[in-house]
Design an enzyme around this catalytic site. Sequence first.
Site, PDB file in Angstrom:
ATOM      1  CD1 TRP A 100      37.830  54.525  27.255  1.00 27.23           C
ATOM      2  CD2 TRP A 100      39.723  53.422  27.551  1.00 27.23           C
ATOM      3  NE1 TRP A 100      38.123  54.059  28.514  1.00 27.23           N
ATOM      4  CE2 TRP A 100      39.109  53.551  28.938  1.00 27.23           C
ATOM      5  CE3 TRP A 100      40.876  52.787  27.352  1.00 27.23           C
ATOM      6  CZ2 TRP A 100      39.519  53.130  29.968  1.00 27.23           C
ATOM      7  CZ3 TRP A 100      41.494  52.334  28.623  1.00 27.23           C
ATOM      8  CH2 TRP A 100      40.793  52.408  29.857  1.00 27.23           C
TER       9      TRP A 100
ATOM     10  CG  HIS B 245      36.622  41.675  62.722  1.00 29.18           C
ATOM     11  ND1 HIS B 245      37.093  41.430  63.821  1.00 29.18           N
ATOM     12  CD2 HIS B 245      35.620  41.020  62.455  1.00 29.18           C
ATOM     13  CE1 HIS B 245      36.328  40.287  64.201  1.00 29.18           C
ATOM     14  NE2 HIS B 245      35.597  40.112  63.209  1.00 29.18           N
TER      15      HIS B 245
ATOM     16  CE  LYS C 269      27.076  46.038  37.369  1.00 32.15           C
ATOM     17  NZ  LYS C 269      27.332  45.048  36.594  1.00 32.15           N
TER      18      LYS C 269
ATOM     19  NE  ARG D 282      34.804  48.777  20.860  1.00 31.69           N
ATOM     20  CZ  ARG D 282      35.214  47.372  20.617  1.00 31.69           C
ATOM     21  NH1 ARG D 282      34.316  46.563  20.351  1.00 31.69           N
ATOM     22  NH2 ARG D 282      36.609  47.127  20.860  1.00 31.69           N
TER      23      ARG D 282
ATOM     24  CE  LYS E  37      29.071  45.531  27.538  1.00 30.69           C
ATOM     25  NZ  LYS E  37      28.300  45.198  28.887  1.00 30.69           N
TER      26      LYS E  37
ATOM     27  CD  GLU F 245      27.698  42.383  39.489  1.00 25.26           C
ATOM     28  OE1 GLU F 245      28.896  42.264  39.606  1.00 25.26           O
ATOM     29  OE2 GLU F 245      27.119  42.871  38.304  1.00 25.26           O
TER      30      GLU F 245
ATOM     31  CG  ASN G 203      40.245  49.295  18.306  1.00 22.82           C
ATOM     32  OD1 ASN G 203      40.497  50.586  18.043  1.00 22.82           O
ATOM     33  ND2 ASN G 203      39.159  48.834  17.893  1.00 22.82           N
ATOM     34  N   GLY G 204      44.305  49.013  20.503  1.00 26.97           N
ATOM     35  CA  GLY G 204      45.351  48.080  21.082  1.00 26.97           C
ATOM     36  C   GLY G 204      46.302  49.064  21.413  1.00 26.97           C
TER      37      GLY G 204
ATOM     38  CB  CYS H 220      39.976  52.042  20.449  1.00 27.66           C
ATOM     39  SG  CYS H 220      41.126  52.862  21.381  1.00 27.66           S
TER      40      CYS H 220
ATOM     41  CD  GLU I 216      29.861  48.982  35.856  1.00 29.27           C
ATOM     42  OE1 GLU I 216      29.037  47.946  36.066  1.00 29.27           O
ATOM     43  OE2 GLU I 216      30.609  49.234  35.206  1.00 29.27           O
TER      44      GLU I 216
HETATM   45  O1  M6R Z   1      33.571  41.033  28.753  1.00 29.47           O
HETATM   46  P1  M6R Z   1      33.702  40.569  30.190  1.00 29.47           P
HETATM   47  O2  M6R Z   1      32.600  39.927  30.816  1.00 29.47           O
HETATM   48  O3  M6R Z   1      35.155  39.917  30.279  1.00 29.47           O
HETATM   49  O4  M6R Z   1      34.126  41.929  31.117  1.00 29.47           O
HETATM   50  C1  M6R Z   1      34.871  42.061  32.212  1.00 29.47           C
HETATM   51  C2  M6R Z   1      34.534  43.084  32.980  1.00 29.47           C
HETATM   52  O5  M6R Z   1      35.184  44.350  32.286  1.00 29.47           O
HETATM   53  C3  M6R Z   1      32.878  43.816  33.021  1.00 29.47           C
HETATM   54  O6  M6R Z   1      32.312  42.700  33.720  1.00 29.47           O
HETATM   55  C4  M6R Z   1      32.937  45.158  34.029  1.00 29.47           C
HETATM   56  O7  M6R Z   1      33.166  44.925  35.232  1.00 29.47           O
HETATM   57  C5  M6R Z   1      31.559  45.618  33.772  1.00 29.47           C
HETATM   58  N1  M6R Z   1      31.473  46.882  33.197  1.00 29.47           N
HETATM   59  C6  M6R Z   1      30.712  45.667  35.023  1.00 29.47           C
HETATM   60  O8  M6R Z   1      29.382  46.100  34.940  1.00 29.47           O
END
Ligand code: M6R
Length: 608
Positions: A74, A504, A485, A27, A603, A481, A98-99, A2, A488
């Site tokens: 969100w 395996h 990427k 976000r 985000k 990684e 927010n929260g 949010c 997502e």
């Molecule tokens: O702000 P942060 O680095 O703590 O966030 C951690 C993860 O939420 C963040 O890296 C997330 O995995 C990304 N969307 C990946 O691209």
Amino acid sequence: MCGIIGYIGKDNSVKHLIEGLRALEYRGYDSAGAAFFDNEGRLCSVKAAGRLANAEAKLTPLPDSTCGIGHTRWATHGAPSDTNSHPHGTESLRLVHNGIVENYAAIKTELSDLGYTFESDTDTEVAAKLLDYYYMKEKLTAHAAIERMTSRLVGSWALGILFADAPDTIWAARQGSPLIIGVGKDEHYIASDITAILRYTKDYYQLDEGEIAKVTRETATVYKDGKEVIKELKTAHWDIEAAERGGYAHFMIKEINEEPAAIRTTLHSRIKDGLPYFSSDGFDTKIFARISRVHIVACGTAMHAGLIAKGVLGSLAKLPCEVEIASEFRYNDPLIGEHDLVLIISQSGETADSLAALRLAKEKGAATLAIVNVIGSSIAREADAVLYTMAGPEIAVASTKAYSVQTALLYLLSVEAALVRGKLDLDAAKMRVTELYERVPEAVAEMIARENEIKAIAEKIAPNEDLFFIGRGADYYLAAEGSLKLKEISYIHSEAYAAGELKHGTISLVTPGVPIIALCTVPRLYEKMVSNIRETKARGAETFMIASADTGVADGTADHILRLPAISAELAFLPAVCALQLIAYHAAAARGCDIDKPRNLAKSVTVE
Ligand code: M6R
């Protein structure tokens, strides 16, 4: 997650709210809304599920207003819908939040018994009606009612509140979710994120835990436990250009292009006479001689950056290192104490699980260090020491430049740890630092310059629904990684596998045409990787190899080969990850995905 924006001044508040909400879109959200006083002093609300444009349409033409609060939601409690959108409230007040209010169910029952009814499924409406109870039924002042209401809540909150009988005031409160007060000329803002107000001001006060603020056009007064607190006026160092797309199609590709400069900026002040230098960060690296283990705790991409560090800390500094997912670490009763260093990595510095892990580590007496991008964020403020990455704002949900600067900084830190522990001599350290600072940004730039070559690979994999990334050693960590990427932003299902582990069990999923992206940046493991690639080829896989510049690859080893720029094996992960980011970007583009705002993602993940 949010987002909150509020404006009070001489200008049109609704215009500021819409612009602020637009800046907060990155976000991640699924509905938006606003509350404002119109030119007759009436408290009005507008809210709509879906994109901000839906709420904006309801705010057109712009109503006359000089005071308002806005929100992007969100969904946590209740589906995205007009009714569940914020603001929530009653005739007497409106509130954005927010929260999460964890004890909302008990309070809802209590308020229902007092005659309150509820329209939404949200925890926020419960907080709004509890506030109404203290303000309207118990007749407390606005400040006292907010204090009473927040004292009843369990969970986290950043709140923006308007009371119908006070059209010249915005109230704000913070516990566990970030909130700042922006200071302009004859105007103030409240915002959950500096990017929402950067266009108008860089000056702000940061609310701390448990603080409540009364914000008018001329003044911002902050209270804690009923007493006024004098706050330090801070200035953001980010430019508005850094938070805008600047001609790029998406923030993600802009941020990938920023990697070479961001790596240099992050390293620059931490190198002196060709060696690592952390004194200006106030971090005493002698700790590496005392501790017996490093625990890296983080989430998502930041956790993957930690995996790279685990490899380098082990090989260079001979320092044992565990990498732990923050949401697991906090509930697994970790065996840590005064001989451990807990290193939290976070771009945002606000990730709820990482923050909770940091607090747990401190409780258990471990030394804590944070690597964070957002200055003044909660993790940065609570860790014993902080090393800021200097990537500038990262707006795209898919983290790219943050990973590059985190891993570059972690490599420099590992060289320092190796020096402190007497595992590396000065010449060997200098050679590594020179390559890191001089060659790595060039190599990443060379990778970016070959975007079209990488795009062609991405377009080959884009039509698939399943694929594998495989690697050994550091390449396995890179595979993790690359897979995250791709998943997502392109929604292609993929898995990262240790290349030797595939046979395996999982190789049963390798059928004709399934793409295998094999990372081969570690020369000593090259022959083993070739065998693993051949195993998948034998089952009809379409194989893509990302290989270091100087590895001789026999004809037919893989169907497609992408060569990395010349660089030592220890640092090849940086141009390699750039290639993986570009593959994900172009695969998502080929599939027509909303790259900067992937579905269901936020985000900064400020809830558990
Ligand atoms: O702000 P942060 O680095 O703590 O966030 C951690 C993860 O939420 C963040 O890296 C997330 O995995 C990304 N969307 C990946 O691209």
